[in-house]
Design a protein around this motif. Structure first.
Motif, PDB file in Angstrom:
ATOM      1  N   GLY A  76      21.661  -2.171   3.715  1.00 24.55           N
ATOM      2  CA  GLY A  76      22.217  -0.855   3.413  1.00 24.55           C
ATOM      3  C   GLY A  76      21.450  -0.180   2.296  1.00 24.55           C
ATOM      4  N   LEU A  77      22.065   0.845   1.729  1.00 25.03           N
ATOM      5  CA  LEU A  77      21.420   1.657   0.699  1.00 25.03           C
ATOM      6  C   LEU A  77      22.179   1.544  -0.621  1.00 25.03           C
ATOM      7  N   ALA A  78      21.411   1.323  -1.698  1.00 33.11           N
ATOM      8  CA  ALA A  78      21.954   1.415  -3.057  1.00 33.11           C
ATOM      9  C   ALA A  78      21.481   2.758  -3.589  1.00 33.11           C
ATOM     10  N   GLY A  79      22.332   3.767  -3.573  1.00 29.10           N
ATOM     11  CA  GLY A  79      21.848   5.129  -3.797  1.00 29.10           C
ATOM     12  C   GLY A  79      20.953   5.484  -2.615  1.00 29.10           C
ATOM     13  N   ASP A  80      19.668   5.771  -2.887  1.00 30.03           N
ATOM     14  CA  ASP A  80      18.755   6.001  -1.760  1.00 30.03           C
ATOM     15  C   ASP A  80      17.723   4.878  -1.636  1.00 30.03           C
ATOM     16  N   GLU A  81      17.990   3.746  -2.302  1.00 26.68           N
ATOM     17  CA  GLU A  81      17.046   2.626  -2.244  1.00 26.68           C
ATOM     18  C   GLU A  81      17.498   1.586  -1.225  1.00 26.68           C
ATOM     19  N   PRO A  82      16.609   1.237  -0.271  1.00 32.87           N
ATOM     20  CA  PRO A  82      17.006   0.288   0.770  1.00 32.87           C
ATOM     21  C   PRO A  82      17.121  -1.149   0.248  1.00 32.87           C
ATOM     22  N   ARG A  83      18.095  -1.852   0.786  1.00 31.66           N
ATOM     23  CA  ARG A  83      18.329  -3.254   0.418  1.00 31.66           C
ATOM     24  C   ARG A  83      18.329  -4.115   1.680  1.00 31.66           C
ATOM     25  N   PHE A  84      17.690  -5.282   1.586  1.00 29.17           N
ATOM     26  CA  PHE A  84      17.524  -6.164   2.734  1.00 29.17           C
ATOM     27  C   PHE A  84      17.896  -7.592   2.355  1.00 29.17           C
ATOM     28  N   VAL A  85      17.984  -8.442   3.373  1.00 28.42           N
ATOM     29  CA  VAL A  85      18.042  -9.887   3.136  1.00 28.42           C
ATOM     30  C   VAL A  85      16.950 -10.525   3.992  1.00 28.42           C
ATOM     31  N   THR A  86      16.238 -11.484   3.383  1.00 28.85           N
ATOM     32  CA  THR A  86      15.135 -12.161   4.058  1.00 28.85           C
ATOM     33  C   THR A  86      15.342 -13.670   3.991  1.00 28.85           C
ATOM     34  N   ARG A  87      15.087 -14.317   5.105  1.00 30.24           N
ATOM     35  CA  ARG A  87      15.213 -15.774   5.177  1.00 30.24           C
ATOM     36  C   ARG A  87      13.798 -16.363   5.264  1.00 30.24           C
ATOM     37  N   ILE A  88      13.499 -17.275   4.349  1.00 25.51           N
ATOM     38  CA  ILE A  88      12.161 -17.867   4.342  1.00 25.51           C
ATOM     39  C   ILE A  88      12.276 -19.384   4.450  1.00 25.51           C
ATOM     40  N   GLY A  89      11.151 -20.058   4.661  1.00 28.56           N
ATOM     41  CA  GLY A  89      11.153 -21.521   4.753  1.00 28.56           C
ATOM     42  C   GLY A  89      11.082 -22.134   3.363  1.00 28.56           C
ATOM     43  N   ASP A  90      10.239 -23.138   3.204  1.00 32.93           N
ATOM     44  CA  ASP A  90      10.067 -23.743   1.879  1.00 32.93           C
ATOM     45  C   ASP A  90       9.545 -22.693   0.915  1.00 32.93           C
ATOM     46  N   ALA A  91      10.062 -22.723  -0.302  1.00 35.28           N
ATOM     47  CA  ALA A  91       9.669 -21.665  -1.232  1.00 35.28           C
ATOM     48  C   ALA A  91       9.598 -22.212  -2.646  1.00 35.28           C
ATOM     49  N   GLU A  92       8.638 -21.712  -3.404  1.00 39.84           N
ATOM     50  CA  GLU A  92       8.591 -22.043  -4.825  1.00 39.84           C
ATOM     51  C   GLU A  92       9.561 -21.127  -5.568  1.00 39.84           C
ATOM     52  N   GLU A  93      10.050 -21.629  -6.692  1.00 35.68           N
ATOM     53  CA  GLU A  93      10.979 -20.820  -7.491  1.00 35.68           C
ATOM     54  C   GLU A  93      10.197 -20.039  -8.534  1.00 35.68           C
ATOM     55  N   PRO A  94      10.300 -18.688  -8.510  1.00 37.15           N
ATOM     56  CA  PRO A  94       9.620 -17.900  -9.540  1.00 37.15           C
ATOM     57  C   PRO A  94      10.138 -18.262 -10.925  1.00 37.15           C
ATOM     58  N   GLU A  95       9.341 -17.963 -11.921  1.00 36.46           N
ATOM     59  CA  GLU A  95       9.711 -18.223 -13.325  1.00 36.46           C
ATOM     60  C   GLU A  95      11.108 -17.646 -13.630  1.00 36.46           C
ATOM     61  N   GLY A  96      11.963 -18.455 -14.179  1.00 33.94           N
ATOM     62  CA  GLY A  96      13.289 -17.985 -14.579  1.00 33.94           C
ATOM     63  C   GLY A  96      14.278 -17.888 -13.437  1.00 33.94           C
ATOM     64  N   CYS A  97      13.862 -18.325 -12.239  1.00 31.85           N
ATOM     65  CA  CYS A  97      14.730 -18.214 -11.062  1.00 31.85           C
ATOM     66  C   CYS A  97      14.987 -19.585 -10.446  1.00 31.85           C
ATOM     67  N   LYS A  98      16.043 -19.622  -9.623  1.00 31.68           N
ATOM     68  CA  LYS A  98      16.390 -20.889  -8.988  1.00 31.68           C
ATOM     69  C   LYS A  98      17.125 -20.621  -7.678  1.00 31.68           C
ATOM     70  N   TYR A  99      16.855 -21.444  -6.673  1.00 29.62           N
ATOM     71  CA  TYR A  99      17.642 -21.395  -5.438  1.00 29.62           C
ATOM     72  C   TYR A  99      18.912 -22.215  -5.639  1.00 29.62           C
ATOM     73  N   ILE A 100      20.047 -21.572  -5.421  1.00 31.32           N
ATOM     74  CA  ILE A 100      21.335 -22.221  -5.684  1.00 31.32           C
ATOM     75  C   ILE A 100      22.260 -21.981  -4.494  1.00 31.32           C
ATOM     76  N   ASP A 101      23.037 -22.997  -4.172  1.00 26.10           N
ATOM     77  CA  ASP A 101      24.063 -22.869  -3.147  1.00 26.10           C
ATOM     78  C   ASP A 101      25.097 -21.821  -3.598  1.00 26.10           C
ATOM     79  N   LEU A 102      25.364 -20.841  -2.739  1.00 23.37           N
ATOM     80  CA  LEU A 102      26.214 -19.716  -3.140  1.00 23.37           C
ATOM     81  C   LEU A 102      27.623 -20.163  -3.507  1.00 23.37           C
ATOM     82  N   ARG A 103      28.147 -21.134  -2.773  1.00 27.04           N
ATOM     83  CA  ARG A 103      29.516 -21.577  -3.067  1.00 27.04           C
ATOM     84  C   ARG A 103      29.597 -22.167  -4.486  1.00 27.04           C
TER      85      ARG A 103
END
Ligand SMILES: [Zn+2]
Length: 304
Positions: A76-103
């Motif tokens: 959808g749109l946040a104001g007029d900026e488009p927002r998406f979701v992307t599913r990727i395979g194995d991925a490195e975690e960028p600095e300061g970020c982490k993949y976490i189970d949503l629950r």
């Protein structure tokens, strides 16, 4: 009947779904190329978060920097900026970020509000794509269409749409008491409301009556709907209800429940204050906690 429920967690997302753009290939291409396009990222069903001093924030990556298994889904749109979701395979975690189970993120209490509501929908649609690569009718390969809100079978031409599974969850009350139960799959002392899937051919109210009889052995008089909550594990929609029990003696469905109690408001307040050694309350983020607090505060109930 008192019916003034607090909006549960994971509801009220601010994104404009802009569904009219899903059928417009030119608009989708334009939005995908927009330098302000951002995407939330899932890898192996885990969400990319940025760790902040105050908790967790979604890491919205520039869409052009992420290459997914399939085209991104237009959220959808946040104001007029488009927002998406992307599913990727194995991925490195960028600095300061982490993949976490949503629950886990929700239960931690460190992640809530608008972003939690947005990512709840993102997780559900992303998971649906991951699990519907093949046509349920003929077994042929399917591919996404309509900005990710449909899958199309190349072989038999069947169209498949994202599914949402209805679940009832209920405050079962008897005079001034509410029933809480310990599911055999719950950890330790955790108690919650009973819940169950709505079956084909049932109404919400019929499902509440059937589940309450099956799990607690109680017949219901009045049943009322209160509020709902998307619960993307994997695709639930929880219908929060209240039911008046006509019986007060439990006969538990032992395969599901190991114990149940009637709690009056003083006892439930003590549970939420952490003063009951045998009973801990439902976790933050779950509609069960929200419904029980509303009943405790007199925002919902039958006025007894
Ligand atoms: Zn097919």
């Amino acid at each position: 009947m008192i019916q003034n429920p607090t909006p549960p967690p994971l509801t009220g997302a601010s994104l404009d779904r802009a569904a009219h753009l899903r059928d417009d290939p030119d608009a989708l291409a334009r939005m995908a190329a927009d330098p302000n396009a951002r995407t939330v990222v899932f890898s192996h069903d885990q969400t990319l978060f940025r760790l902040t001093e105050t908790g967790l924030a979604l890491e919205w990556k520039p869409l052009g920097e992420v290459s997914g298994d399939e085209p991104p889904v237009f959220l959808g749109l946040a104001g007029d900026e488009p927002r998406f979701v992307t599913r990727i395979g194995d991925a490195e975690e960028p600095e300061g970020c982490k993949y976490i189970d949503l629950r886990s993120a929700l239960f931690s209490g460190d992640f809530k509000g608008d972003e939690a509501a947005i990512v709840s929908g993102a997780k559900a649609i992303s998971g649906w794509h991951a699990n519907h690569q093949r046509c349920a009718r003929c077994g042929g390969a399917t591919k996404p269409a309509q900005g990710g809100w449909k899958r199309q079978c190349d072989t038999c031409k069947a169209q498949h749409f994202p599914r949402t599974d209805p679940v009832v969850i209920m405050l079962v009350v008897n005079k001034d008491r509410v029933a809480v139960a310990h599911n055999v799959h719950f950890p330790d002392t955790l108690y919650s409301l009973i819940a169950g899937f709505v079956e084909p051919g049932e109404t919400i109210e019929e499902a509440v009556r059937r589940e309450t009889l099956e799990e607690l052995g109680l017949r219901c008089g009045r049943v009322d709907y209160l509020c709902s909550q998307p619960w993307p594990f994997p695709a639930g929609l929880m219908f929060g209800c209240i039911a008046e029990a006509l019986d007060d003696e439990f006969t538990l469905e032992e395969a599901e429940l190991s114990e149940a109690y009637w709690l009056d408001r003083d006892a439930l307040a003590a549970v939420f204050r952490g003063e009951n050694e045998k009973i801990s309350p439902p976790r933050t983020g779950a509609i069960a906690a929200s419904l029980l607090k509303d009943w405790l505060d007199g925002k919902v109930g039958y006025g007894t």
